[in-house]
Motif scaffolding. Sequence first.
Motif, short mmCIF file in Angstrom:
data_model
loop_
_atom_site.label_atom_id
_atom_site.label_comp_id
_atom_site.label_asym_id
_atom_site.label_seq_id
_atom_site.Cartn_x
_atom_site.Cartn_y
_atom_site.Cartn_z
N LEU A 5 -13.86 12.78 1.49
CA LEU A 5 -13.33 12.32 2.77
C LEU A 5 -14.34 11.45 3.51
O LEU A 5 -13.98 10.42 4.10
CB LEU A 5 -12.93 13.52 3.62
N TRP A 9 -12.59 7.75 3.65
CA TRP A 9 -11.69 7.79 4.80
C TRP A 9 -11.10 6.43 5.17
O TRP A 9 -9.95 6.36 5.66
CB TRP A 9 -12.37 8.43 6.01
N TYR A 12 -7.88 6.03 3.30
CA TYR A 12 -6.83 6.93 3.78
C TYR A 12 -6.18 6.37 5.04
O TYR A 12 -4.95 6.40 5.18
CB TYR A 12 -7.40 8.33 4.06
N GLU A 95 -8.47 15.01 -5.14
CA GLU A 95 -8.86 14.98 -3.72
C GLU A 95 -8.31 13.73 -3.02
O GLU A 95 -7.76 13.80 -1.92
CB GLU A 95 -10.38 15.01 -3.57
N ASP A 96 -8.47 12.58 -3.68
CA ASP A 96 -7.95 11.35 -3.10
C ASP A 96 -6.43 11.40 -2.99
O ASP A 96 -5.86 10.95 -2.00
CB ASP A 96 -8.37 10.15 -3.95
N PHE A 99 -5.37 13.47 0.10
CA PHE A 99 -5.56 12.77 1.37
C PHE A 99 -4.61 11.58 1.49
O PHE A 99 -4.14 11.26 2.59
CB PHE A 99 -7.01 12.32 1.51
#
Length: 284
Positions: A5, A9, A12, A95-96, A99
């Motif tokens: 993150l 970010w 995202y 994880e990506d 998000f």
Amino acid sequence: MFEVLRHHWPEYLMEAAGLGLFMISAGAVTTLFEYPGSPLNHWIGSAFVRRSLIGLAMGVTAIGLIYSPWGQQSGAHLNPAVTLTFLRLGKVRSEDASFYVVAQFLGGLAGVLAVSAVLRESFRQPPVQFVTTLPGKAGPATAFLAEFLISFLMMETILLVNNTRLARYTGLLAGVLISLFITFEAPYSGMSMNPARTLSSALPARLWSGFWVYFLAPVVGMLLAADVNRLMQRRKTIFCAKLNHHTTRRCIFCGSRNFALVLICQASALTRLLHLQDLGRAIS
């Protein structure tokens, strides 16, 4: 996860902004053509012509987002079904993907709420009604089949074109398909192809008719397209999870800033693999 993150970010936020802008465009354009008090609604009496113009506008919107600087960096998924498909293909880390999906849902909802705050009742009331996607007169089963087919066709097109020398035109073809789908498929399902897009409208409108269709059909259709593509391509791999990799902006999926470098690295890896296979045969 928090380390990812901290580094990713910006992508995202770009995904959230991308779907948010798409929904703002959808809300504004649909209100312009479909709100009974709009002059264009009176001037253009044909529902098909109005739908065609809406489709054209949304196709252009999609193309603009895909080739925008933010779209070039995030990959312009703008759709949880697209992100989950690239996750299945091993091109996006879990994880990506998590998000990205959260960002897409939040961004889409923010876009709808922004249009609602500006256009008020003209956007909230029928026939626009927060640009909700609902099954047509043929019912939920037909809507499911229609959503499944357009989702399959969209992802298959992306995967086939993005794996060739025509890769730079992937976003253009995606925009053309969106335009055609809105024009011809919308009467059957409202043309969603995107769980986040549907939820963004359904939540403030409080309309949940056939909601399962729009969460299930796009994901199933695109995942099946990925499996079919792997069977068709055999040894070939998907270059990257971006719809447009012809850019100098960073890529959190393959770590490259340059598409040509990606091709070189993949060619080198394939050469090493073939060399190892030849060596193995020689030893045996």
